[in-house]
Write a protein that holds these residues in place. Sequence first.
Motif, PDB file in Angstrom:
ATOM      1  N   GLU A 159       0.827  -1.200   0.000  1.00 47.19           N
ATOM      2  CA  GLU A 159       0.000   0.000   0.000  1.00 47.19           C
ATOM      3  C   GLU A 159       0.863   1.252   0.000  1.00 47.19           C
ATOM      4  O   GLU A 159       1.994   1.246   0.479  1.00 47.19           O
ATOM      5  CB  GLU A 159      -0.899   0.053   1.240  1.00 47.19           C
ATOM      6  N   ARG A 192      -5.808   9.546  -1.867  1.00 45.73           N
ATOM      7  CA  ARG A 192      -6.001   8.354  -2.681  1.00 45.73           C
ATOM      8  C   ARG A 192      -4.956   7.319  -2.288  1.00 45.73           C
ATOM      9  O   ARG A 192      -3.750   7.578  -2.406  1.00 45.73           O
ATOM     10  CB  ARG A 192      -5.904   8.644  -4.173  1.00 45.73           C
ATOM     11  N   SER A 226      -3.211   3.591  -2.835  1.00 48.84           N
ATOM     12  CA  SER A 226      -2.935   2.626  -3.899  1.00 48.84           C
ATOM     13  C   SER A 226      -2.453   1.323  -3.276  1.00 48.84           C
ATOM     14  O   SER A 226      -1.811   1.331  -2.228  1.00 48.84           O
ATOM     15  CB  SER A 226      -1.860   3.159  -4.856  1.00 48.84           C
ATOM     16  N   CYS A 227      -2.741   0.240  -3.949  1.00 54.14           N
ATOM     17  CA  CYS A 227      -2.285  -1.080  -3.518  1.00 54.14           C
ATOM     18  C   CYS A 227      -1.745  -1.800  -4.743  1.00 54.14           C
ATOM     19  O   CYS A 227      -2.514  -2.171  -5.641  1.00 54.14           O
ATOM     20  CB  CYS A 227      -3.423  -1.864  -2.891  1.00 54.14           C
ATOM     21  N   ARG A 269     -10.041  -0.411  -9.629  1.00 58.49           N
ATOM     22  CA  ARG A 269      -8.865  -1.223  -9.905  1.00 58.49           C
ATOM     23  C   ARG A 269      -8.460  -1.068 -11.368  1.00 58.49           C
ATOM     24  O   ARG A 269      -9.302  -0.843 -12.234  1.00 58.49           O
ATOM     25  CB  ARG A 269      -9.097  -2.686  -9.554  1.00 58.49           C
ATOM     26  N   THR A 316      -3.171  -2.957  -9.803  1.00 61.03           N
ATOM     27  CA  THR A 316      -3.275  -1.962  -8.739  1.00 61.03           C
ATOM     28  C   THR A 316      -4.739  -1.701  -8.396  1.00 61.03           C
ATOM     29  O   THR A 316      -5.585  -1.619  -9.289  1.00 61.03           O
ATOM     30  CB  THR A 316      -2.599  -0.645  -9.149  1.00 61.03           C
ATOM     31  N   TYR A 361      -7.215   0.940  -6.022  1.00 61.54           N
ATOM     32  CA  TYR A 361      -7.202   2.282  -5.458  1.00 61.54           C
ATOM     33  C   TYR A 361      -8.358   2.469  -4.487  1.00 61.54           C
ATOM     34  O   TYR A 361      -9.399   1.828  -4.591  1.00 61.54           O
ATOM     35  CB  TYR A 361      -7.321   3.329  -6.567  1.00 61.54           C
ATOM     36  N   CYS A 407      -4.726  -3.212   2.530  1.00 63.37           N
ATOM     37  CA  CYS A 407      -5.221  -3.820   1.299  1.00 63.37           C
ATOM     38  C   CYS A 407      -5.287  -5.330   1.506  1.00 63.37           C
ATOM     39  O   CYS A 407      -4.411  -5.912   2.158  1.00 63.37           O
ATOM     40  CB  CYS A 407      -4.265  -3.472   0.155  1.00 63.37           C
TER      41      CYS A 407
END
Length: 124
Positions: free
Chosen positions: A6, A19, A21-22, A71, A77, A79, A95
């Motif tokens: 993440e 925001r 992200s993963c 995604r 990824t 989000y 995540c």
Amino acid sequence: QVQLVESGGGLVQAGGSLRLSCAASGRTFNYYMGWFRQAPGKEREFVASISWSGGSTYYADSVKGRFTISRDNAKNTVYLQMNSLKPEDTAVYYCAANPQRPTTTTDWHIWRSWGQGTQVTVSA
């Protein structure tokens, strides 16, 4: 084995946006993805989930209308867009990934893979 990392956490004022992200690596085809959070002294709680196609999403009532999960499978990824943040959103955000839709999406015990978490702090 799926690895999840993440990013995007930080400190923001109430009413602001972040925001998350993963980034996923490993065999992720057809995986269901989700976001959970854990505040100090509290149990990990469900935030949002999304199917492989992105056509099915589900949100906790506490974030519905403020957070959006999405995604990009080409980038592996997921989000989490967080708007209108509140101090009660302060937590470590994790995540999660599962090879199929969890039987109980909101139960964190069922999800197979986890990231290390990213801190989100919302000041009043």
